[in-house]
Design a protein around this motif. Structure first.
Motif, short mmCIF file in Angstrom:
data_model
loop_
_atom_site.label_atom_id
_atom_site.label_comp_id
_atom_site.label_asym_id
_atom_site.label_seq_id
_atom_site.Cartn_x
_atom_site.Cartn_y
_atom_site.Cartn_z
N GLU A 1 0.81 -1.22 0.00
CA GLU A 1 0.00 0.00 0.00
C GLU A 1 0.84 1.28 0.00
N THR A 2 2.11 1.18 0.34
CA THR A 2 2.96 2.39 0.45
C THR A 2 4.14 2.37 -0.51
N ARG A 3 4.29 1.29 -1.25
CA ARG A 3 5.48 1.15 -2.11
C ARG A 3 5.59 2.27 -3.14
N ASP A 4 4.47 2.68 -3.71
CA ASP A 4 4.53 3.75 -4.71
C ASP A 4 5.03 5.07 -4.12
N PHE A 5 4.67 5.35 -2.86
CA PHE A 5 5.17 6.56 -2.20
C PHE A 5 6.69 6.47 -2.02
N ALA A 6 7.15 5.30 -1.61
CA ALA A 6 8.60 5.10 -1.44
C ALA A 6 9.32 5.19 -2.78
N ALA A 7 8.71 4.65 -3.82
CA ALA A 7 9.34 4.66 -5.14
C ALA A 7 9.47 6.09 -5.68
N ALA A 8 8.43 6.89 -5.50
CA ALA A 8 8.50 8.28 -5.96
C ALA A 8 9.57 9.05 -5.21
N PHE A 9 9.69 8.80 -3.90
CA PHE A 9 10.73 9.46 -3.11
C PHE A 9 12.11 8.98 -3.55
N ALA A 10 12.24 7.69 -3.84
CA ALA A 10 13.52 7.15 -4.29
C ALA A 10 13.97 7.83 -5.58
N GLU A 11 13.02 8.12 -6.46
CA GLU A 11 13.38 8.82 -7.70
C GLU A 11 13.92 10.21 -7.40
N GLU A 12 13.31 10.88 -6.43
CA GLU A 12 13.81 12.20 -6.02
C GLU A 12 15.23 12.08 -5.46
N MET A 13 15.48 11.03 -4.70
CA MET A 13 16.82 10.84 -4.14
C MET A 13 17.82 10.47 -5.23
N ASP A 14 17.40 9.68 -6.20
CA ASP A 14 18.29 9.35 -7.32
C ASP A 14 18.75 10.61 -8.04
N ALA A 15 17.82 11.54 -8.22
CA ALA A 15 18.16 12.79 -8.90
C ALA A 15 19.18 13.61 -8.13
N ARG A 16 19.26 13.37 -6.83
CA ARG A 16 20.20 14.11 -5.97
C ARG A 16 21.46 13.30 -5.66
N GLY A 17 21.51 12.07 -6.16
CA GLY A 17 22.66 11.23 -5.88
C GLY A 17 22.70 10.71 -4.46
N VAL A 18 21.52 10.52 -3.87
CA VAL A 18 21.42 10.07 -2.47
C VAL A 18 20.85 8.66 -2.43
N PRO A 19 21.64 7.65 -2.05
CA PRO A 19 21.10 6.31 -1.89
C PRO A 19 20.25 6.22 -0.63
N LEU A 20 19.37 5.23 -0.58
CA LEU A 20 18.49 5.07 0.56
C LEU A 20 18.85 3.83 1.37
N SER A 21 18.57 3.90 2.65
CA SER A 21 18.60 2.72 3.51
C SER A 21 17.15 2.28 3.69
N GLY B 1 3.46 9.82 1.50
CA GLY B 1 2.24 10.06 0.73
C GLY B 1 1.50 11.32 1.12
N THR B 2 2.05 12.06 2.09
CA THR B 2 1.47 13.32 2.55
C THR B 2 2.40 14.46 2.15
N SER B 3 1.86 15.50 1.57
CA SER B 3 2.69 16.54 0.97
C SER B 3 3.61 17.24 1.96
N GLY B 4 3.10 17.59 3.15
CA GLY B 4 3.92 18.32 4.11
C GLY B 4 5.15 17.56 4.57
N PRO B 5 4.99 16.35 5.13
CA PRO B 5 6.15 15.56 5.54
C PRO B 5 7.10 15.24 4.39
N ARG B 6 6.54 14.93 3.22
CA ARG B 6 7.40 14.62 2.07
C ARG B 6 8.27 15.82 1.70
N GLN B 7 7.67 17.00 1.67
CA GLN B 7 8.44 18.20 1.32
C GLN B 7 9.48 18.50 2.39
#
Length: 234
Positions: A15-35, A197-203
């Protein structure tokens, strides 16, 4: 002095994988790997073994440089408002660790890294980790190399999973990230996939990452490196 930046995401499931995937793309653009903090069982009867799509996504992310960190075993079976490993005796902690390790091996996600739910581990849990095969422990205030018996002190700044998500806390998290990075410390940011998946925390997480990078923090993941045998050593 150059600081470090470690960004982790927990609560990853169907149920949350798509939120994580979208954030991972943002991190990829910044060169930041995720744990990626992965648990075999979560609330609402979630089972990782029954979620091949999430397994595939985590494995794919690991192949690109993300780290997989065990994040408990069965959080749903834990009493409400209590972190799973916060008060366990050594024997029970070892049983849960071994059970979780079997699931992680079965799904191709086995790891030697452990971060307990809510970043809280009892003395019994800490004592059980090495015999269960784990080499690194990340808790609220430090990251411990269990084999070398060394620690790096740094505090988690998070949203969700025991941390608040109100606007005032999100602002404090961003400021704390910048302050730690400016001082050359280790910035440890943590967020649940649900909060992404919530705009405020994500930003807020994006701003905290950007501010740490602005102050030249080097992106890292939780990792453990084995000892390199010395040539000629007995």
């Amino acid at each position: 002095m150059t600081g470090q930046l470690i960004v982790s995401v927990s609560g990853i499931k169907d149920e949350t994988r798509d939120f994580a995937a979208a954030f991972a793309e943002e991190m990829d653009a910044r060169g930041v790997p995720l744990s990626l903090l992965v648990a075999p069982r979560l609330k609402d009867k979630y089972r990782l073994v029954s979620d091949p799509a999430t397994q595939d996504w985590v494995r794919a992310r690991r192949s690109r440089g993300d780290a997989v960190v065990l994040h408990g075993y069965d959080q749903a079976a834990t009493k409400r408002r209590r972190a799973e490993f916060a008060s366990l005796p050594e024997h029970e902690a070892r049983l849960r660790l071994l059970a979780a390790d079997r699931v992680m091996e079965q799904t191709g996600l086995r790891t030697r890294l452990f971060a307990p739910p809510r970043w809280l581990a009892s003395q019994g849990a800490v004592a059980a980790l090495p015999s269960a095969g784990f080499r690194l422990l990340a808790v609220m205030t430090a990251v411990h190399d269990l084999e070398r018996e060394t620690s790096v002190r740094s505090r988690v700044l998070g949203i969700g999973e025991g941390f608040r998500a109100e606007p005032w806390w999100c602002r404090a998290l961003v400021l704390g990230s910048g302050r730690t990075a400016r001082r050359g410390g280790v910035v440890r940011l943590a967020v649940t996939a649900k909060q992404l998946g919530t705009s405020g925390p994500r930003q807020a997480m994006l701003d905290a990452v950007d501010l740490a990078l602005y102050h030249h923090a080097r992106p890292q993941v939780y990792r453990w490196e084995p000892r390199i045998p010395q040539i000629g050593a007995a």
